[in-house]
Scaffold this motif. Structure first.
Motif, PDB file in Angstrom:
ATOM      1  N   GLU A  94       8.555   6.385  -3.790  1.00 37.46           N
ATOM      2  CA  GLU A  94       7.874   5.730  -2.903  1.00 37.46           C
ATOM      3  C   GLU A  94       6.433   5.547  -3.108  1.00 37.46           C
ATOM      4  O   GLU A  94       5.718   5.630  -2.207  1.00 37.46           O
ATOM      5  N   PHE A  96       2.948   4.272  -3.939  1.00 32.16           N
ATOM      6  CA  PHE A  96       2.143   2.756  -3.839  1.00 32.16           C
ATOM      7  C   PHE A  96       1.428   2.745  -5.232  1.00 32.16           C
ATOM      8  O   PHE A  96       0.432   3.761  -5.433  1.00 32.16           O
ATOM      9  N   LEU A 108      -1.742   5.854  -4.726  1.00 31.46           N
ATOM     10  CA  LEU A 108      -2.250   6.549  -3.716  1.00 31.46           C
ATOM     11  C   LEU A 108      -1.415   7.676  -3.272  1.00 31.46           C
ATOM     12  O   LEU A 108      -0.214   7.580  -3.257  1.00 31.46           O
ATOM     13  N   ARG A 139      -5.385  11.503   4.637  1.00 37.18           N
ATOM     14  CA  ARG A 139      -4.262  10.456   4.835  1.00 37.18           C
ATOM     15  C   ARG A 139      -3.490  10.466   3.813  1.00 37.18           C
ATOM     16  O   ARG A 139      -3.854  10.545   2.499  1.00 37.18           O
ATOM     17  N   TYR A 141       0.151   8.208   1.743  1.00 38.74           N
ATOM     18  CA  TYR A 141       0.730   7.077   1.493  1.00 38.74           C
ATOM     19  C   TYR A 141       2.091   7.119   1.073  1.00 38.74           C
ATOM     20  O   TYR A 141       2.200   7.607  -0.038  1.00 38.74           O
ATOM     21  N   ASP A 143       5.417   4.505   0.207  1.00 41.47           N
ATOM     22  CA  ASP A 143       6.002   3.171   0.542  1.00 41.47           C
ATOM     23  C   ASP A 143       7.363   3.164   0.942  1.00 41.47           C
ATOM     24  O   ASP A 143       8.584   3.159   0.288  1.00 41.47           O
ATOM     25  N   ARG A 155       3.909   4.510   6.636  1.00 41.32           N
ATOM     26  CA  ARG A 155       3.577   4.460   5.348  1.00 41.32           C
ATOM     27  C   ARG A 155       2.014   4.942   5.166  1.00 41.32           C
ATOM     28  O   ARG A 155       1.630   5.257   4.032  1.00 41.32           O
ATOM     29  N   GLU A 156       1.382   4.802   5.992  1.00 43.84           N
ATOM     30  CA  GLU A 156       0.076   5.524   6.039  1.00 43.84           C
ATOM     31  C   GLU A 156      -0.090   6.423   7.025  1.00 43.84           C
ATOM     32  O   GLU A 156      -0.076   6.071   8.486  1.00 43.84           O
TER      33      GLU A 156
ATOM     34  N   SER B  74      -6.580   1.853  10.247  1.00 48.65           N
ATOM     35  CA  SER B  74      -5.881   2.040   8.929  1.00 48.65           C
ATOM     36  C   SER B  74      -6.650   1.383   7.847  1.00 48.65           C
ATOM     37  O   SER B  74      -7.395   0.764   7.806  1.00 48.65           O
ATOM     38  N   VAL B  76      -5.099   0.713   4.887  1.00 52.29           N
ATOM     39  CA  VAL B  76      -4.305  -0.442   4.208  1.00 52.29           C
ATOM     40  C   VAL B  76      -4.529  -1.612   5.101  1.00 52.29           C
ATOM     41  O   VAL B  76      -4.252  -1.637   6.357  1.00 52.29           O
ATOM     42  N   PHE B  98      -2.761  -4.433  -3.802  1.00 46.13           N
ATOM     43  CA  PHE B  98      -1.436  -3.984  -4.298  1.00 46.13           C
ATOM     44  C   PHE B  98      -0.208  -4.240  -3.428  1.00 46.13           C
ATOM     45  O   PHE B  98      -0.705  -4.900  -2.484  1.00 46.13           O
ATOM     46  N   LYS B  99       0.935  -4.267  -3.876  1.00 43.10           N
ATOM     47  CA  LYS B  99       2.102  -4.745  -3.093  1.00 43.10           C
ATOM     48  C   LYS B  99       2.980  -3.642  -2.648  1.00 43.10           C
ATOM     49  O   LYS B  99       3.005  -2.701  -3.289  1.00 43.10           O
ATOM     50  N   ASP B 100       3.654  -3.857  -1.622  1.00 47.87           N
ATOM     51  CA  ASP B 100       4.687  -2.903  -1.330  1.00 47.87           C
ATOM     52  C   ASP B 100       5.954  -3.332  -1.743  1.00 47.87           C
ATOM     53  O   ASP B 100       6.112  -4.146  -2.609  1.00 47.87           O
ATOM     54  N   ARG B 101       7.088  -2.533  -1.774  1.00 43.02           N
ATOM     55  CA  ARG B 101       8.543  -2.747  -2.157  1.00 43.02           C
ATOM     56  C   ARG B 101       8.956  -4.070  -1.914  1.00 43.02           C
ATOM     57  O   ARG B 101      10.015  -4.455  -2.622  1.00 43.02           O
TER      58      ARG B 101
END
Lengths: 444, 444
Positions: A94, A96, A108, A139, A141, A143, A155-156, B74, B76, B98-101
């Motif tokens: 999970e 990032f 993160l 915080r 993070y 995913d 997710r955050e 946030s 993000v 960055f990218k998530d899943r």
């Protein structure tokens, strides 16, 4: 200073249309506490931020009781530490991950065992440098494959994480017990029923752990309570003959033959782990002990999901009119609503209550700030009542018709079933309105 | 409660070896305020966190004076908003992306104009909903090509950003002036010389801006001060005949013919921008005005670099013995050091001073907490003096030889050149030791 609700001060965007079927996340959005920007990612608006800030202050208080110092570790962490601890890869990672302009690989932090273990490893040499207790509210993070239920699985998100360091297993377990006691005090201050349950250590590793839950029909966890031995545990760790519901095996292998098992739906809001040397061994956090032998430091880590707890409290305490916060974390403890023509008088009333509550709070050793807000918006009084119910202020004071000439105000307190006219706000007697209000707040 | 320095409470890792040539970042690391993890990425240790927390509280105070509400947006953010504002690409983009899943594209916010403009756009309809003032203190992220000088140019850093929203240019400028006044009050409370300079709006766009600087020989900015008209401005915006040093042209095109220009090296710690509709136009933040016309909202944004300010204050106030914090943001205002055999007495002295300072602070309307720490570590007294000088507590109290029988303590206050024996700590007179100490703190 009394805060005025108005466009120039507080930013409150509510939609006081009742909707009995909405979930708690929608209530929090509709009541102006937060706003979703992406799945699992949120902005905290002023009301939500106030609750968050009060929760953090309450946590600070209880962390001081265990002699913990507050730090703020970076969110950006590097892959090499997570490789060393064995948590970098995994089929369902999970993390990032990202790179900087020089192609250095970062991530993160979803939690900070790796960073803090490595920090402390360069800072302590001897058992005399321990115990050490460090915590932060930062915080995190993650995913999540399926972010859901608003702040409950984001997710955050904001988390309190305390890390403890001892030179012997004995000391570490005694630290663990002290932290558990602090957790119980913290949850008791929230004036909301909670459960502690033995739990699986999962991906954290370590020797044993306990979860803290608020019982709620909307919870995703199932807690099992044995009415024989009183043991409480998470379904995941209990080995139970569910047909018979008569025997509970907890990880320590104790068995109760007589009890019956009840299952309760609940929301997890905290988790304490005894980690042993799960992280100190791979990351080489060692000290010399009293016999001058090099030993791995014994660690614990102890989390409270702050943003998650906001949603959990909202879920547990709301009713069909709206939210209903415990006084210690309410965005404001008291809202003063002026009746028509009493706008100016309402300011005086709000100030008088604020002054009294500040003094009373100091005397009572009150852990939270007892604060007052004046609803000076240009809206009908009925609309303001509904808005106050939706937001969930513990006490609503109306400066209405009876005020003129008498100085009497009306007070409503939904959680206590109170609706009455109080003695004059300006009475020098002990039982004037501000004193009565302080009394109500002490029960919420 | 007096905080004890000991392994069980505060985590203070100092190396009190003097090194005159070290830069301020190294002093902060050596004095136990922070630790670098990667270039431009830091952990705040307990001492550094305390300074940061006190700065944030002071900022909260001054933001309340302009009627601003605190939020937490946030970190993000998503690329589409930054595409809309035109800040996504650029040959020297500092965005961490960055990218998530699910391959959704995100970035770590280096600032929040895009997010807040979009948030407010869905929340206001009419000029009656304005003015609106929202601020936060959150971490920002910037992929600096050359992170340097510790907290001064970091990649993960803490910033206060206030965003203001008005329906007319006139109101927006009046808001801007109010915020500038709040900034002046804030910097005045820091008891440290500062400069305000007209500046270039740079990548923020907008109409005009002002920078706030602490003058320091180590600063990377050059501020020009005209001794004729008194104008102060950043070198970047001043069009000057540097040979003659006689004429300054400011962006508004005023010209001073008589003045001579002095240049001062300085560290930028704050920036206020009048943005106009730079963000409200592309992100469609509009309201109906009093004549029912649709108009773009007029915005301002106003930053203070919190982590940067910690390093700047350290740089400006340190001397060859160590750091020297202003009382309002010192990690602790007073350290009590026991002489040999006076360990128990030192606890009483620390408590008496703490009690007095708390009451005195409340009476003086003190903006910061006046707190006391007891150095109960098992170290020689000379080592403790050096450590106290390095950390930079404003007041050092020694419970030494004169204490026995007389109750007299010695006080040292490097910034004021004070070193004296004070009247008994327990004297009921007005001029006892705690009262004297409160007096010193009021000047720091």
């Amino acid at each position: 200073m009394v805060v005025n609700i108005s466009s120039s001060s507080e930013f409150i965007v509510t939609h006081p249309k009742l909707d009995k079927d909405e979930d708690v996340h929608n209530t929090l959005v509709r009541a102006g506490f937060l706003r979703q920007t992406h799945a699992g990612i949120f902005h905290m608006l002023p009301l939500g931020f106030r609750v968050q800030h009060k929760l953090e202050s309450l946590i600070d208080y209880h962390m001081q009781q265990v002699g913990a110092s507050k730090v703020a570790l970076s969110t950006v962490s590097s892959e090499h530490l997570w490789k060393a601890s064995g948590r970098l890869e995994g089929k369902d990672s999970e993390l990032f991950r990202f790179k900087d302009r020089k192609d250095t690989k970062f991530l993160l932090s979803p939690t900070h065992e790796e960073e803090i273990t490595s920090l402390v490893a360069t800072s302590v040499q001897s058992y005399r440098d321990l115990p050490l207790r460090l915590y932060q509210v930062t915080r995190k993070y993650r995913d999540e494959a399926r972010p859901r239920q608003g702040l409950l699985r984001g997710r955050e998100f904001l988390m309190k994480d305390l890390y403890t360091f001892d030179s012997t297993i004995e000391d570490a377990i005694s630290t663990y017990d002290r932290v558990r006691a602090a957790y119980r005090s913290f949850f008791t201050d929230l004036r909301t029923p909670f459960l502690t349950a033995a739990a699986d250590s999962g991906s954290m590793g370590g020797n044993f752990s306990h979860e803290y839950h608020l019982p709620s029909p909307t919870g995703e966890d199932t807690i099992l309570v044995c009415d024989g031995c009183g043991k409480t545990m998470n379904e995941e760790v209990a080995i139970i003959d569910m047909d018979e519901k008569t025997a509970v095996k907890v990880p320590a292998n104790e068995t109760c033959q007589s009890g019956k098992i009840d299952s309760v739906k609940a929301i997890e809001v905290g988790h304490t782990f005894y980690l042993g040397d799960r992280y100190s061994a791979p990351l080489k956090l060692q000290v010399k002990d009293a016999q001058d032998r090099t030993v791995n430091v014994q660690m614990g880590c102890h989390g409270i999901g702050l943003s998650r707890l906001i949603a959990a409290l909202a879920a547990v305490k709301r009713d069909d009119k709206g939210l209903a916060w415990p006084a210690v974390v309410a965005p404001f403890c008291v809202v003063v609503i002026p009746g028509k023509g009493n706008e100016r008088a309402a300011e005086d009333v709000a100030s008088a209550i604020q002054t009294h509550l500040r003094l009373a709070g100091a005397e009572m050793g009150c852990k939270g700030e007892m604060d007052v807000v004046l609803d000076d918006r240009d809206k009908p009084i009925g609309w303001k009542f509904k808005d106050a119910d939706l937001i969930g202020y513990p006490v609503v004071v109306v400066v209405g018709r009876t005020y003129q000439g008498t100085g009497k105000v009306e007070v409503q307190c939904r959680q206590l079933g109170v609706k009455e006219t109080l003695p004059s706000i300006f009475d020098a007697e002990k039982k004037n309105a501000p004193a009565e209000i302080a009394g109500y707040l002490a029960r919420l």
